[in-house]
Design an enzyme around this catalytic site. Sequence first.
Site, PDB file in Angstrom:
ATOM      1  N   LYS A  22     -43.498  -0.550 -55.356  1.00 16.81           N
ATOM      2  CA  LYS A  22     -42.238  -0.876 -56.039  1.00 16.81           C
ATOM      3  C   LYS A  22     -42.445  -0.965 -57.560  1.00 16.81           C
ATOM      4  CE  LYS A  22     -40.794  -5.314 -56.307  1.00 16.81           C
ATOM      5  NZ  LYS A  22     -40.472  -5.741 -57.681  1.00 16.81           N
ATOM      6  N   ASN A  23     -43.480  -1.686 -57.955  1.00 20.58           N
ATOM      7  CA  ASN A  23     -43.662  -1.932 -59.387  1.00 20.58           C
ATOM      8  C   ASN A  23     -44.147  -0.702 -60.155  1.00 20.58           C
ATOM      9  OD1 ASN A  23     -42.759  -4.489 -59.018  1.00 20.58           O
ATOM     10  ND2 ASN A  23     -44.732  -5.509 -59.372  1.00 20.58           N
ATOM     11  N   ARG A 100     -34.454  -7.890 -63.077  1.00 19.80           N
ATOM     12  CA  ARG A 100     -34.979  -8.006 -64.424  1.00 19.80           C
ATOM     13  C   ARG A 100     -35.605  -6.702 -64.918  1.00 19.80           C
ATOM     14  NH1 ARG A 100     -37.618 -11.203 -68.229  1.00 19.80           N
ATOM     15  NH2 ARG A 100     -39.523 -10.110 -68.740  1.00 19.80           N
ATOM     16  N   ARG A 129     -38.140 -15.941 -68.211  1.00 19.22           N
ATOM     17  CA  ARG A 129     -38.932 -14.739 -68.504  1.00 19.22           C
ATOM     18  C   ARG A 129     -38.310 -13.997 -69.679  1.00 19.22           C
ATOM     19  NH1 ARG A 129     -39.633 -12.116 -62.572  1.00 19.22           N
ATOM     20  NH2 ARG A 129     -41.246 -10.840 -63.504  1.00 19.22           N
ATOM     21  N   PRO A 130     -38.748 -14.300 -70.900  1.00 21.05           N
ATOM     22  CA  PRO A 130     -38.124 -13.668 -72.062  1.00 21.05           C
ATOM     23  C   PRO A 130     -38.510 -12.192 -72.214  1.00 21.05           C
ATOM     24  CG  PRO A 130     -39.911 -15.142 -72.755  1.00 21.05           C
ATOM     25  CD  PRO A 130     -39.835 -15.223 -71.267  1.00 21.05           C
ATOM     26  N   ILE A 131     -37.836 -11.503 -73.137  1.00 22.80           N
ATOM     27  CA  ILE A 131     -38.167 -10.086 -73.386  1.00 22.80           C
ATOM     28  C   ILE A 131     -38.569  -9.870 -74.842  1.00 22.80           C
ATOM     29  CG2 ILE A 131     -36.789  -9.090 -71.505  1.00 22.80           C
ATOM     30  CD1 ILE A 131     -34.706  -8.383 -73.770  1.00 22.80           C
ATOM     31  N   ASP A 132     -38.963 -10.980 -75.504  1.00 25.06           N
ATOM     32  CA  ASP A 132     -39.304 -10.873 -76.926  1.00 25.06           C
ATOM     33  C   ASP A 132     -40.403  -9.838 -77.200  1.00 25.06           C
ATOM     34  OD1 ASP A 132     -40.776 -12.790 -75.422  1.00 25.06           O
ATOM     35  OD2 ASP A 132     -41.716 -13.526 -77.256  1.00 25.06           O
ATOM     36  N   LEU A 133     -41.369  -9.705 -76.304  1.00 23.72           N
ATOM     37  CA  LEU A 133     -42.468  -8.755 -76.549  1.00 23.72           C
ATOM     38  C   LEU A 133     -41.953  -7.308 -76.498  1.00 23.72           C
ATOM     39  CD1 LEU A 133     -45.427 -10.277 -74.475  1.00 23.72           C
ATOM     40  CD2 LEU A 133     -44.835 -10.676 -76.863  1.00 23.72           C
ATOM     41  N   ILE A 335     -49.660 -17.331 -65.012  1.00 23.03           N
ATOM     42  CA  ILE A 335     -48.783 -16.300 -65.609  1.00 23.03           C
ATOM     43  C   ILE A 335     -47.343 -16.807 -65.721  1.00 23.03           C
ATOM     44  CG2 ILE A 335     -47.903 -13.936 -65.415  1.00 23.03           C
ATOM     45  CD1 ILE A 335     -50.869 -13.840 -65.714  1.00 23.03           C
TER      46      ILE A 335
HETATM   47  C1  UD1 Z   1     -44.337  -7.435 -63.776  1.00 26.53           C
HETATM   48  C2  UD1 Z   1     -44.082  -7.233 -62.304  1.00 26.53           C
HETATM   49  C3  UD1 Z   1     -44.089  -8.564 -61.567  1.00 26.53           C
HETATM   50  C4  UD1 Z   1     -45.377  -9.320 -61.855  1.00 26.53           C
HETATM   51  C5  UD1 Z   1     -45.622  -9.417 -63.357  1.00 26.53           C
HETATM   52  C6  UD1 Z   1     -46.982 -10.003 -63.708  1.00 26.53           C
HETATM   53  C7  UD1 Z   1     -42.683  -5.259 -62.238  1.00 26.53           C
HETATM   54  C8  UD1 Z   1     -41.342  -4.676 -61.977  1.00 26.53           C
HETATM   55  N1  UD1 Z   1     -42.789  -6.577 -62.138  1.00 26.53           N
HETATM   56  O1  UD1 Z   1     -43.251  -8.230 -64.264  1.00 26.53           O
HETATM   57  O2  UD1 Z   1     -43.981  -8.297 -60.167  1.00 26.53           O
HETATM   58  O3  UD1 Z   1     -45.288 -10.625 -61.327  1.00 26.53           O
HETATM   59  O4  UD1 Z   1     -45.576  -8.099 -63.946  1.00 26.53           O
HETATM   60  O5  UD1 Z   1     -47.989  -9.276 -63.127  1.00 26.53           O
HETATM   61  O6  UD1 Z   1     -43.644  -4.563 -62.469  1.00 26.53           O
HETATM   62  N2  UD1 Z   1     -43.329 -12.527 -71.229  1.00 26.53           N
HETATM   63  C9  UD1 Z   1     -42.844 -12.996 -72.426  1.00 26.53           C
HETATM   64  N3  UD1 Z   1     -42.135 -12.141 -73.223  1.00 26.53           N
HETATM   65  C10 UD1 Z   1     -41.881 -10.851 -72.866  1.00 26.53           C
HETATM   66  C11 UD1 Z   1     -42.373 -10.374 -71.643  1.00 26.53           C
HETATM   67  C12 UD1 Z   1     -43.102 -11.234 -70.829  1.00 26.53           C
HETATM   68  O7  UD1 Z   1     -43.055 -14.157 -72.794  1.00 26.53           O
HETATM   69  O8  UD1 Z   1     -41.221 -10.128 -73.636  1.00 26.53           O
HETATM   70  C13 UD1 Z   1     -44.121 -13.411 -70.346  1.00 26.53           C
HETATM   71  C14 UD1 Z   1     -43.508 -13.652 -68.983  1.00 26.53           C
HETATM   72  O9  UD1 Z   1     -42.553 -14.692 -69.021  1.00 26.53           O
HETATM   73  C15 UD1 Z   1     -44.731 -13.989 -68.165  1.00 26.53           C
HETATM   74  C16 UD1 Z   1     -45.814 -13.099 -68.783  1.00 26.53           C
HETATM   75  O10 UD1 Z   1     -45.341 -12.755 -70.072  1.00 26.53           O
HETATM   76  O11 UD1 Z   1     -45.075 -15.340 -68.356  1.00 26.53           O
HETATM   77  C17 UD1 Z   1     -46.135 -11.829 -68.016  1.00 26.53           C
HETATM   78  O12 UD1 Z   1     -44.932 -11.146 -67.738  1.00 26.53           O
HETATM   79  P1  UD1 Z   1     -44.847  -9.564 -67.582  1.00 26.53           P
HETATM   80  O13 UD1 Z   1     -46.238  -9.016 -67.435  1.00 26.53           O
HETATM   81  O14 UD1 Z   1     -44.012  -9.017 -68.674  1.00 26.53           O
HETATM   82  O15 UD1 Z   1     -44.086  -9.431 -66.219  1.00 26.53           O
HETATM   83  P2  UD1 Z   1     -43.001  -8.346 -65.828  1.00 26.53           P
HETATM   84  O16 UD1 Z   1     -43.313  -7.053 -66.481  1.00 26.53           O
HETATM   85  O17 UD1 Z   1     -41.647  -8.917 -65.988  1.00 26.53           O
END
Ligand code: UD1
Length: 426
Positions: A22-23, A100, A129-133, A335
């Site tokens: 899926k991912n 998301r 779960r922010p998207i700032d990055l 995480i």
């Molecule tokens: C992806 C996976 C999810 C998995 C996660 C971690 C998909 C569709 N989903 O989610 O199943 O649990 O990786 O392996 O592939 N964060 C920020 N800012 C951002 C982005 C992330 O602070 O802009 C934080 C998140 O809140 C979290 C951490 O970074 O604490 C890791 O998140 P991330 O690796 O981005 O997870 P996803 O890509 O959403």
Amino acid sequence: MEKLVIQGGKALSGTIPISGAKNAALPLMCTCLLTSEPVTLTNLPRLADITTLSDLLNHLGVTVTIAGGRRKNLQGRSLTFDGHDIHDTVAPYDMVRKMRASILVLGALVARMGEATVSLPGGCAIGNRPIDLHLKALEAIGATIELEHGYVRASAPNGLSGGTVRFPFVSVGATENILMAAALAKGKTTIENAAREPEIADLAKCLNAMGAKISGAGSETITIEGVANLKGTSHEVMPDRIEAGSYAVAALMTGGDVFLKGARAHDMQAALDTLVEAGGIVEVEATGVRVRSSGEIHGFNIVTHPFPGFPTDMQAQFMALAAIADGASVITEAIFENRFMHVPELSRMGADIAINGASATIRGVKDLVGAEVMATDLRASMGLALAGLVASGETTINRLYHLDRGYEHLEEKLRQVGAAVERLPS
Ligand code: UD1
């Protein structure tokens, strides 16, 4: 709404075919936004999240067609995504809130169309779960970002231009978004502290087959030489390491012997190492991984980390295993905050678990007892299903739609190896 009813106590034995991941599938589907030619994906799992993203892509103008019949023995299907006529660059709230990962359309859309507007995904059951990055990375390669009325608008009317993106910590989704955007940017982009998950390498493989110039995917530094155009391709989605790991845990918990057909051991080494530590016997074969029980389950300690560390998406399943281990285990979730929602439900089944901040101490008990439970996320639901497979009596998992987001043919696959599992209307 449907529920899953499990009669516990059966040792699982036989072969489970592992579905496409899926991912990996979700970002791969978004590659069709980068080209006017069709992208065909094979081995796509039949899952609710795939349908949700197909609907969103379709809303943007992508034509989605079934490219081939289903393969035999519960294997995936092939879909063709034709993004020739993108007529909309807005991903609306109604579609994004369901999943998301919809944020993954942002990078590809702005790269090809010069602008994209995506609803902010908002909070989610496993924490804020922010998207700032994602946004900072797109800014680093020339996008202008504006936030208004709950939407993020990225624009680059003259195209994106390469740059250096250094992530302060690892994000899978942000790495994928920038990888897709940078593929069509002018010049060279370097991503530092990139996610190393196997799904990133799978995405880069597909993009390179489309004509992108990406090197280093799978390592912490990825380099992308932008190209003016990408072409269509056909790509097979990699096997789902989280699905495989979940069934591996089921084999050990039930005292069984299961061959995970198609699973790739090197994608799931941390989980397999912990299984062995807990008493499992793991044999890596050319066409998959065999996991069987030694008759014992020992306690173990894990801390979740980005790949190649122990995956957060396997944490709930291993907690179910720890619940019946001989001895104590400590599981630390590093995480996501708030990813212990399965704990109160496992406790209702007789597990002995104490939470202290981001760590849970689990003292194994001899027997779990069946109960009516519900979970608020996908992997937590699987943790409960695993507990149900060994609990005495009947376990009912409500809100089955969580499991349908991530486990293709769950009850068929479990039944095929001897589990007593039924899907019933609520
Ligand atoms: C992806 C996976 C999810 C998995 C996660 C971690 C998909 C569709 N989903 O989610 O199943 O649990 O990786 O392996 O592939 N964060 C920020 N800012 C951002 C982005 C992330 O602070 O802009 C934080 C998140 O809140 C979290 C951490 O970074 O604490 C890791 O998140 P991330 O690796 O981005 O997870 P996803 O890509 O959403």
